[in-house]
Scaffold this motif. Structure first.
Motif, PDB file in Angstrom:
ATOM      1  N   PHE A  30      34.173   8.735  66.153  1.00  0.00           N
ATOM      2  CA  PHE A  30      33.950   7.733  67.211  1.00  0.00           C
ATOM      3  C   PHE A  30      33.037   8.286  68.293  1.00  0.00           C
ATOM      4  O   PHE A  30      32.041   7.665  68.673  1.00  0.00           O
ATOM      5  CB  PHE A  30      35.299   7.347  67.853  1.00  0.00           C
ATOM      6  CG  PHE A  30      36.125   6.458  66.984  1.00  0.00           C
ATOM      7  CD1 PHE A  30      36.058   5.082  67.124  1.00  0.00           C
ATOM      8  CD2 PHE A  30      36.959   6.986  66.010  1.00  0.00           C
ATOM      9  CE1 PHE A  30      36.812   4.248  66.318  1.00  0.00           C
ATOM     10  CE2 PHE A  30      37.722   6.165  65.201  1.00  0.00           C
ATOM     11  CZ  PHE A  30      37.652   4.797  65.354  1.00  0.00           C
ATOM     12  N   ALA A  31      33.385   9.473  68.814  1.00  0.00           N
ATOM     13  CA  ALA A  31      32.630  10.010  69.945  1.00  0.00           C
ATOM     14  C   ALA A  31      31.240  10.462  69.513  1.00  0.00           C
ATOM     15  O   ALA A  31      30.259  10.236  70.229  1.00  0.00           O
ATOM     16  CB  ALA A  31      33.404  11.171  70.574  1.00  0.00           C
ATOM     17  N   MET A  61      42.513   8.991  72.092  1.00  0.00           N
ATOM     18  CA  MET A  61      42.431   7.672  71.462  1.00  0.00           C
ATOM     19  C   MET A  61      40.977   7.290  71.248  1.00  0.00           C
ATOM     20  O   MET A  61      40.083   7.721  71.989  1.00  0.00           O
ATOM     21  CB  MET A  61      43.112   6.630  72.338  1.00  0.00           C
ATOM     22  CG  MET A  61      44.591   6.920  72.499  1.00  0.00           C
ATOM     23  SD  MET A  61      45.535   5.475  72.882  1.00  0.00           S
ATOM     24  CE  MET A  61      45.373   4.469  71.451  1.00  0.00           C
ATOM     25  N   ALA A  62      40.771   6.437  70.235  1.00  0.00           N
ATOM     26  CA  ALA A  62      39.407   6.067  69.862  1.00  0.00           C
ATOM     27  C   ALA A  62      38.673   5.391  71.030  1.00  0.00           C
ATOM     28  O   ALA A  62      37.507   5.678  71.293  1.00  0.00           O
ATOM     29  CB  ALA A  62      39.450   5.136  68.654  1.00  0.00           C
ATOM     30  N   LYS A 100      39.630   5.464  61.688  1.00  0.00           N
ATOM     31  CA  LYS A 100      41.008   5.945  61.519  1.00  0.00           C
ATOM     32  C   LYS A 100      42.092   4.935  61.908  1.00  0.00           C
ATOM     33  O   LYS A 100      43.138   4.902  61.259  1.00  0.00           O
ATOM     34  CB  LYS A 100      41.217   7.212  62.341  1.00  0.00           C
ATOM     35  CG  LYS A 100      40.596   8.440  61.735  1.00  0.00           C
ATOM     36  CD  LYS A 100      40.983   9.634  62.598  1.00  0.00           C
ATOM     37  CE  LYS A 100      40.283  10.883  62.183  1.00  0.00           C
ATOM     38  NZ  LYS A 100      40.521  11.953  63.157  1.00  0.00           N
ATOM     39  N   THR A 157      33.813  17.142  67.728  1.00  0.00           N
ATOM     40  CA  THR A 157      34.351  17.467  66.403  1.00  0.00           C
ATOM     41  C   THR A 157      35.845  17.145  66.290  1.00  0.00           C
ATOM     42  O   THR A 157      36.482  17.506  65.295  1.00  0.00           O
ATOM     43  CB  THR A 157      34.056  18.942  66.030  1.00  0.00           C
ATOM     44  OG1 THR A 157      34.202  19.764  67.193  1.00  0.00           O
ATOM     45  CG2 THR A 157      32.659  19.101  65.501  1.00  0.00           C
ATOM     46  N   VAL A 160      30.081  22.900  61.293  1.00  0.00           N
ATOM     47  CA  VAL A 160      29.649  23.747  62.407  1.00  0.00           C
ATOM     48  C   VAL A 160      30.506  25.009  62.426  1.00  0.00           C
ATOM     49  O   VAL A 160      31.735  24.928  62.348  1.00  0.00           O
ATOM     50  CB  VAL A 160      29.811  22.995  63.742  1.00  0.00           C
ATOM     51  CG1 VAL A 160      29.469  23.901  64.912  1.00  0.00           C
ATOM     52  CG2 VAL A 160      28.965  21.744  63.750  1.00  0.00           C
ATOM     53  N   ASP A 181      38.412  13.428  71.064  1.00  0.00           N
ATOM     54  CA  ASP A 181      39.589  14.284  70.875  1.00  0.00           C
ATOM     55  C   ASP A 181      39.268  15.765  71.104  1.00  0.00           C
ATOM     56  O   ASP A 181      40.175  16.562  71.357  1.00  0.00           O
ATOM     57  CB  ASP A 181      40.145  14.104  69.452  1.00  0.00           C
ATOM     58  CG  ASP A 181      40.863  12.771  69.262  1.00  0.00           C
ATOM     59  OD1 ASP A 181      40.857  11.955  70.202  1.00  0.00           O
ATOM     60  OD2 ASP A 181      41.408  12.542  68.164  1.00  0.00           O
ATOM     61  N   ASN A 229      30.602  17.303  59.196  1.00  0.00           N
ATOM     62  CA  ASN A 229      30.982  17.943  57.935  1.00  0.00           C
ATOM     63  C   ASN A 229      31.310  16.956  56.829  1.00  0.00           C
ATOM     64  O   ASN A 229      31.705  17.342  55.740  1.00  0.00           O
ATOM     65  CB  ASN A 229      32.138  18.932  58.137  1.00  0.00           C
ATOM     66  CG  ASN A 229      33.371  18.250  58.690  1.00  0.00           C
ATOM     67  OD1 ASN A 229      33.392  17.036  58.880  1.00  0.00           O
ATOM     68  ND2 ASN A 229      34.399  19.029  58.966  1.00  0.00           N
ATOM     69  N   SER A 281      39.992  20.517  66.279  1.00  0.00           N
ATOM     70  CA  SER A 281      39.666  20.722  64.862  1.00  0.00           C
ATOM     71  C   SER A 281      38.790  21.973  64.698  1.00  0.00           C
ATOM     72  O   SER A 281      38.856  22.649  63.681  1.00  0.00           O
ATOM     73  CB  SER A 281      39.006  19.459  64.327  1.00  0.00           C
ATOM     74  OG  SER A 281      37.767  19.681  63.841  1.00  0.00           O
TER      75      SER A 281
HETATM   76  C1  LIG Z   1      46.539   6.879  61.771  1.00  0.00           C
HETATM   77  C2  LIG Z   1      45.815   6.834  63.069  1.00  0.00           C
HETATM   78  C3  LIG Z   1      45.795   5.652  63.792  1.00  0.00           C
HETATM   79  C4  LIG Z   1      45.145   5.599  65.024  1.00  0.00           C
HETATM   80  N1  LIG Z   1      45.149   4.428  65.718  1.00  0.00           N
HETATM   81  C5  LIG Z   1      44.474   4.335  66.879  1.00  0.00           C
HETATM   82  C6  LIG Z   1      44.401   3.092  67.584  1.00  0.00           C
HETATM   83  O1  LIG Z   1      44.978   2.080  67.155  1.00  0.00           O
HETATM   84  N2  LIG Z   1      43.688   3.053  68.725  1.00  0.00           N
HETATM   85  C7  LIG Z   1      43.040   4.139  69.217  1.00  0.00           C
HETATM   86  O2  LIG Z   1      42.370   4.033  70.259  1.00  0.00           O
HETATM   87  N3  LIG Z   1      43.092   5.352  68.586  1.00  0.00           N
HETATM   88  C8  LIG Z   1      43.796   5.461  67.429  1.00  0.00           C
HETATM   89  N4  LIG Z   1      43.855   6.664  66.760  1.00  0.00           N
HETATM   90  C9  LIG Z   1      43.210   7.862  67.354  1.00  0.00           C
HETATM   91  C10 LIG Z   1      41.729   7.872  67.063  1.00  0.00           C
HETATM   92  O3  LIG Z   1      41.470   7.718  65.681  1.00  0.00           O
HETATM   93  C11 LIG Z   1      41.109   9.189  67.546  1.00  0.00           C
HETATM   94  O4  LIG Z   1      41.403   9.335  68.916  1.00  0.00           O
HETATM   95  C12 LIG Z   1      39.604   9.145  67.342  1.00  0.00           C
HETATM   96  O5  LIG Z   1      39.315   9.231  65.952  1.00  0.00           O
HETATM   97  C13 LIG Z   1      38.906  10.292  68.088  1.00  0.00           C
HETATM   98  O6  LIG Z   1      37.532  10.223  67.848  1.00  0.00           O
HETATM   99  P1  LIG Z   1      36.663  11.559  67.797  1.00  0.00           P
HETATM  100  O7  LIG Z   1      35.273  11.134  67.525  1.00  0.00           O
HETATM  101  O8  LIG Z   1      36.940  12.388  68.972  1.00  0.00           O
HETATM  102  O9  LIG Z   1      37.259  12.371  66.551  1.00  0.00           O
HETATM  103  P2  LIG Z   1      37.201  11.968  65.016  1.00  0.00           P
HETATM  104  O10 LIG Z   1      37.162  10.507  64.827  1.00  0.00           O
HETATM  105  O11 LIG Z   1      38.324  12.732  64.393  1.00  0.00           O
HETATM  106  O12 LIG Z   1      35.820  12.587  64.523  1.00  0.00           O
HETATM  107  C14 LIG Z   1      35.601  13.973  64.457  1.00  0.00           C
HETATM  108  C15 LIG Z   1      34.370  14.196  63.583  1.00  0.00           C
HETATM  109  O13 LIG Z   1      34.019  15.572  63.574  1.00  0.00           O
HETATM  110  C16 LIG Z   1      33.813  16.022  62.249  1.00  0.00           C
HETATM  111  N5  LIG Z   1      34.104  17.454  62.236  1.00  0.00           N
HETATM  112  C17 LIG Z   1      35.293  18.077  62.439  1.00  0.00           C
HETATM  113  N6  LIG Z   1      35.148  19.419  62.396  1.00  0.00           N
HETATM  114  C18 LIG Z   1      33.839  19.648  62.158  1.00  0.00           C
HETATM  115  C19 LIG Z   1      33.054  20.843  62.000  1.00  0.00           C
HETATM  116  N7  LIG Z   1      33.585  22.048  62.098  1.00  0.00           N
HETATM  117  N8  LIG Z   1      31.735  20.693  61.741  1.00  0.00           N
HETATM  118  C20 LIG Z   1      31.151  19.482  61.663  1.00  0.00           C
HETATM  119  N9  LIG Z   1      31.851  18.333  61.810  1.00  0.00           N
HETATM  120  C21 LIG Z   1      33.173  18.405  62.062  1.00  0.00           C
HETATM  121  C22 LIG Z   1      34.767  15.151  61.421  1.00  0.00           C
HETATM  122  O14 LIG Z   1      34.386  15.064  60.063  1.00  0.00           O
HETATM  123  C23 LIG Z   1      34.598  13.814  62.117  1.00  0.00           C
HETATM  124  O15 LIG Z   1      33.449  13.162  61.651  1.00  0.00           O
HETATM  125  C24 LIG Z   1      44.488   6.756  65.529  1.00  0.00           C
HETATM  126  C25 LIG Z   1      44.511   7.944  64.795  1.00  0.00           C
HETATM  127  C26 LIG Z   1      45.154   7.975  63.573  1.00  0.00           C
HETATM  128  C27 LIG Z   1      45.145   9.246  62.769  1.00  0.00           C
END
Ligand SMILES: Cc1cc2nc3c(=O)[nH]c(=O)nc-3n(C[C@H](O)[C@H](O)[C@H](O)COP(=O)(O)OP(=O)(O)OC[C@H]3O[C@@H](n4cnc5c(N)ncnc54)[C@H](O)[C@@H]3O)c2cc1C
Length: 418
Positions: A14-15, A298-299, A45, A106, A80, A290, A38, A256
């Motif tokens: 998302f971010a 949260m997303a 999600k 990440t 990364v 996150d 990655n 992560s």
């Molecule tokens: C079952 C479930 C239900 C949810 N329901 C809700 C909801 O209803 N409403 C809500 O607001 N939030 C919800 N969430 C929470 C929400 O999904 C997360 O807060 C959101 O995904 C965070 O976004 P992000 O981009 O920070 O991380 P992520 O979406 O986890 O993305 C991280 C990215 O980094 C990549 N990555 C990780 N490590 C590396 C590395 N070392 N090198 C390169 N790439 C890497 C991953 O592949 C991924 O693409 C839910 C979560 C889950 C698990």
């Protein structure tokens, strides 16, 4: 000729996608943008909650290469390994990527092993694979319930930073068991370390959950801190224990990826200035979603944090003033399969280290909660809108379609939430 500045975004969630597309939207051709993730797809999600009830998780993927190409964003599918903030270089297993500005997105990972026995005996709600495992377990429980009583136990342990989906899953499961005709043969218990249900979402969500649990005969316990898990039984630090045939948990969170060269807390979350997402003491490094140390994960918050970080980078490149600051307010819909709860929650900091932020319940103009079958449509609209924006290479909060969605949301909130 002057070189174009280069922004690098780490993470395709998302971010990460929001930051990359927002940067392109703001900067047009005035910067080179590289996205490193990655895996080759974005995963929506929040909709993984439907997988145990039959949905195909592939439905929730958006492949990144096409929208990235369309927006002239270089996409590198790679893991990364580290960030060198002195040389301004991202280390990948087989090359290095230089940056002028960096957004780290990440995300988070689960640390089930923090509770002895949890990883061995619980199914967790985190990845698509685990949700498929849960589907198998639900099938097993529903078949066995035709012969004997079954005990289903949901557990929120300490340091889970997004317990909402586990509440959602417990209540959905109750609806599903009724649809299967076996509800009377399954005891459902929900225990949480929190002082109130969905504590960071404030008193109104606590009331919603109390009423849902009562109406559905789900036994709930607050302030139960899981200590360890043995086969068929969870033990709590208050001396209580609970038996289970199936244990479902949403474990503790940690970053992560831990970036040792950057300021981080004990769980690897990057320490940022909340308004901009700038990593403390780093001029050109930002973190969003996150991966940052904002205490609720949260997303919706991840998108807002990404917008703020991208906007601050764009302002520096364009020599203008930033226009977007992160305002911690979350919008979410919890689906129960027969109705849903909508929540719009403005957050404020507290002095309680266990719950560092909570709903600002006195902000009546913005703290809104509603329960209705119609909110299920709201969840579906968001679940279609965001993947569509990302598949077009556009950020979530921009353009006339966002204007229409936002207006529709405001009308729905007025009509169906108080
Ligand atoms: C079952 C479930 C239900 C949810 N329901 C809700 C909801 O209803 N409403 C809500 O607001 N939030 C919800 N969430 C929470 C929400 O999904 C997360 O807060 C959101 O995904 C965070 O976004 P992000 O981009 O920070 O991380 P992520 O979406 O986890 O993305 C991280 C990215 O980094 C990549 N990555 C990780 N490590 C590396 C590395 N070392 N090198 C390169 N790439 C890497 C991953 O592949 C991924 O693409 C839910 C979560 C889950 C698990």
């Amino acid at each position: 000729m002057k070189r174009r500045p280069k922004a690098v975004v780490l993470g395709g969630g998302f971010a990460g996608l929001e930051a990359a597309f927002f940067l392109r939207h703001k900067l047009h051709g005035k910067a080179d943008i590289t996205l490193v993730s990655n895996r080759g797809y974005f995963l929506f999600k929040p909709n993984l909650i439907y997988v145990p009830f039959g949905e195909n998780p592939e439905k929730y993927r958006v492949w990144i290469d096409q929208p990235a190409r369309r927006k002239d964003i270089e996409f590198i599918e790679s893991s990364v390994e580290a960030v060198d903030s002195i040389r301004r270089m991202v280390h990948l297993p087989d090359n290095e990527v230089p940056y002028d500005y960096l957004v780290i997105a990440t995300g988070a990972a689960m640390r089930a092993a923090e509770i002895p026995g949890l990883a061995d005996h619980a199914v967790t709600v985190w990845s698509a694979e685990e949700m498929l495992k849960l589907r198998e377990q639900y099938r097993r429980i529903s078949e066995k319930a035709r012969e004997s009583r079954q005990r289903l136990l949901f557990v929120v342990p300490p340091n889970n930073l997004c317990p909402g989906p586990l509440y959602e899953m417990a209540i959905m499961t109750e609806t599903w068991l009724r649809e299967q005709g076996v509800r009377d043969s399954v005891e459902i218990t929900f225990t949480t370390v929190e002082e109130t249900y969905l504590q960071s979402f404030g008193p109104r969500l606590n009331t919603v959950i109390i009423e849902e649990f009562a109406g559905r005969s789900i036994t709930g316990h607050r302030r139960w801190t899981v200590d360890h898990v043995e086969p068929g039984r969870v033990f709590y630090s208050n001396g209580e224990s609970a038996a289970f045939d199936l244990l479902v948990s949403f474990p503790a969170y940690a970053a992560s990826k831990s970036y040792l060269s950057l300021p981080q807390d004990e769980r690897g979350f990057l320490q940022v200035s909340p308004a901009s997402g700038r990593v403390e003491s780093m001029e050109r490094v930002f973190a969003a979603g996150d991966a940052s140390n904002y205490p609720v994960k949260m997303a919706f918050l991840a998108l807002l944090q990404a917008d703020a970080a991208a906007d601050h980078i764009a302002a520096e490149i364009l020599h203008t003033k930033p226009e977007v600051e992160f305002e911690p307010m979350c919008i979410t819909v919890m689906d129960y399969l027969n109705k849903a709860t909508f929540a719009q929650v403005p957050f404020k900091y507290t002095a309680n280290p266990v719950v560092p932020v909570t709903a600002d319940a006195f902000d009546e103009d913005r703290y809104k909660v509603g329960v209705s079958p119609l909110w299920r449509v709201g969840k579906k609209v968001m679940g279609a809108y965001l993947p569509w924006r990302f598949s077009s290479g556009e950020p979530f909060h921009s353009g006339f379609v966002w204007g229409a969605v936002d207006l529709g949301l405001k009308i729905a909130v007025k009509a169906m939430a108080g």
